[in-house]
Scaffold this active site. Structure first.
Site, mmCIF file in Angstrom:
data_model
loop_
_atom_site.group_PDB
_atom_site.id
_atom_site.type_symbol
_atom_site.label_atom_id
_atom_site.label_comp_id
_atom_site.label_asym_id
_atom_site.label_seq_id
_atom_site.Cartn_x
_atom_site.Cartn_y
_atom_site.Cartn_z
ATOM 1 N N ILE A 17 38.991 -4.486 29.341
ATOM 2 C CA ILE A 17 39.409 -3.432 28.407
ATOM 3 C C ILE A 17 40.057 -2.283 29.168
ATOM 4 C CG2 ILE A 17 38.600 -1.743 26.712
ATOM 5 C CD1 ILE A 17 36.388 -3.747 25.951
ATOM 6 N N GLY A 18 39.499 -1.977 30.336
ATOM 7 C CA GLY A 18 40.014 -0.857 31.115
ATOM 8 C C GLY A 18 41.465 -1.018 31.515
ATOM 9 N N ASP A 62 30.718 3.265 42.572
ATOM 10 C CA ASP A 62 29.772 2.893 41.528
ATOM 11 C C ASP A 62 29.288 4.138 40.791
ATOM 12 O OD1 ASP A 62 27.365 1.881 40.155
ATOM 13 O OD2 ASP A 62 27.676 0.112 41.418
ATOM 14 N N VAL A 63 29.173 4.032 39.460
ATOM 15 C CA VAL A 63 28.680 5.167 38.670
ATOM 16 C C VAL A 63 27.212 5.453 38.944
ATOM 17 C CG1 VAL A 63 30.368 4.954 36.810
ATOM 18 C CG2 VAL A 63 28.232 3.638 36.699
ATOM 19 N N ALA A 83 32.647 1.730 32.247
ATOM 20 C CA ALA A 83 31.847 1.027 33.252
ATOM 21 C C ALA A 83 30.504 0.605 32.668
ATOM 22 C CB ALA A 83 31.634 1.918 34.477
ATOM 23 N N TYR A 188 20.697 -5.356 26.859
ATOM 24 C CA TYR A 188 22.087 -4.863 26.862
ATOM 25 C C TYR A 188 22.320 -3.924 25.679
ATOM 26 C CZ TYR A 188 27.112 -4.791 26.005
ATOM 27 O OH TYR A 188 28.390 -4.371 25.748
#
Length: 378
Positions: A17-18, A62-63, A83, A188
């Site tokens: 999607i990004g 990384d977030v 993300a 999730y």
């Protein structure tokens, strides 16, 4: 530029999607920075895919790292936060990973926005239809109802349709709107609820205009064909390209709402540029359901394969029966309407998938073995 936004950070921007969202942002003249950790399950080579837009600034990180986020948001006017670890079944046994990526990663981003100097004026966050659990239903006797998950006893007997929680009769699916009570049925889905609710809460509290987009089943070119936890269109495509029949759970009559990735990217841009949906959760789908068996048949036809879907009559724990989007809010506040038909979009997916060669590795059996080992399939 809208709302004095010129520079946009896209987390997870190297993904499916990004990458489409970035193409649209660049086309519209935005300066874009991408933050992505190139997760091996999505990026098997550990490198940027060749479809990634070369005109953007790429930061590998990384977030889950606050220091990385502080550097990434420097001079940015807005954030589109995509993300996340994606995979419903896998999330039920990689619990720490999903909570760390999704819940903790988003908490880190919000912490930085609140506590570190920055110029961010807008936050768009990817939520998910999975947070609904079962969709909205209509009962002939009781009206609108919201069934919980079907019981093990019901599923074992092969009675697939949800029952009214009041009178216990079968109910009919209806378009699911944003007011439906949230009933996540996987780790999730729970983490996507965390992401959405934390972001909207912090946005309202600190006056950071925030929009949570509840994506339905996104499909299209660039979707990972070798990731067995990705969307069903890619999983079925990988099976078909490897001359194997699509594997369908239950009786195949369960329905989903499939929305093309270009429509999702456009919704991201609309949410970024418009103020009318600020502080809202908004559905992004097609508004049209299709059964999984019919989807499999349509893909087989498009690929020109001589296969028949395998209807397993098995079920996965936590699976829902029906859910499709009510787009009233998206149309009213975002001006969003889906533009890509399912047949057109699946043909585009198939044309792209055929060019991938080695990329269409079918790992479905491996994923099934993991689900069976964890007793998540019956």
């Amino acid at each position: 530029m809208a709302n004095n936004i010129e520079k946009v950070l896209v987390t997870g921007g190297a993904g499916f999607i990004g990458s489409h969202t970035i193409d649209l942002l660049v086309k519209k003249g935005y300066q874009v920075r991408v933050l992505d950790n190139l997760e091996p399950q999505v990026h098997p080579t550990g490198q940027l895919s060749d479809y990634c837009n070369e005109s953007v600034e790429f930061v590998r990180g990384d977030v889950q790292s606050k220091e990385v986020l502080i550097r990434a948001i420097e001079d940015m006017d807005a954030v589109i936060h995509l993300a996340a670890a994606v995979g419903i079944g896998q999330s039920m046994y990689q619990i720490e990973k999903y909570v760390a990526y999704n819940t903790y990663g988003t908490a880190n981003l919000l912490d930085v926005l609140v506590n570190e100097p920055n110029d961010v004026k807008k936050l768009v966050i990817a939520s998910s239809m999975s947070i609904y659990g079962e969709g909205k239903y209509s009962c002939d006797s009781c009206g609108t109802v919201y069934p919980h998950l079907r019981s093990e006893e019901q599923l074992k007997s092969g009675k697939w349709e949800p029952l009214c929680p009041i009178c216990k009769r079968e109910v009919k699916p209806a378009p699911t709107d944003e007011e439906k009570p949230l009933m996540p049925t996987s780790v999730y889905a729970q983490t996507k609820r965390h992401q959405e609710e934390m972001s909207l809460l912090i946005g309202r509290t600190y006056g950071i205009p925030t929009v949570a987009l509840r994506y339905f089943n996104v499909y299209g070119p660039r979707q990972s064909l070798s990731n067995p936890y990705t969307g069903v269109c890619a999983i079925f495509s990988s099976r078909i390209l490897n001359s194997k029949p699509p594997y369908v759970f239950e009786d195949g009559k369960q329905t989903r709402d499939f929305v093309h990735v270009r429509d999702v990217a456009r919704a991201n841009l609309l949410a970024l540029e418009r103020k009318s949906a600020d502080y809202m959760a908004v559905n992004v789908g097609s508004g049209s359901p299709i059964s999984i068996a019919d989807l499999a048949k349509l893909l087989i036809q498009i690929y020109g394969a001589k296969l028949t879907p395998y209807i397993s009559n098995r079920y996965r724990k936590g699976d829902i029966r029906h859910c499709y989007a009510d787009l009233t809010r998206a149309k009213k506040y975002l001006g969003y309407n889906p533009t890509v038909s399912l047949s057109e979009g699946l043909k585009e997916l198939a044309d792209w998938a055929r060019t991938q060669g080695w990329g269409a590795v079918d790992l479905f059996e491996k994923a099934m073995q993991e689900l069976e080992k964890k007793r998540l399939v019956a």
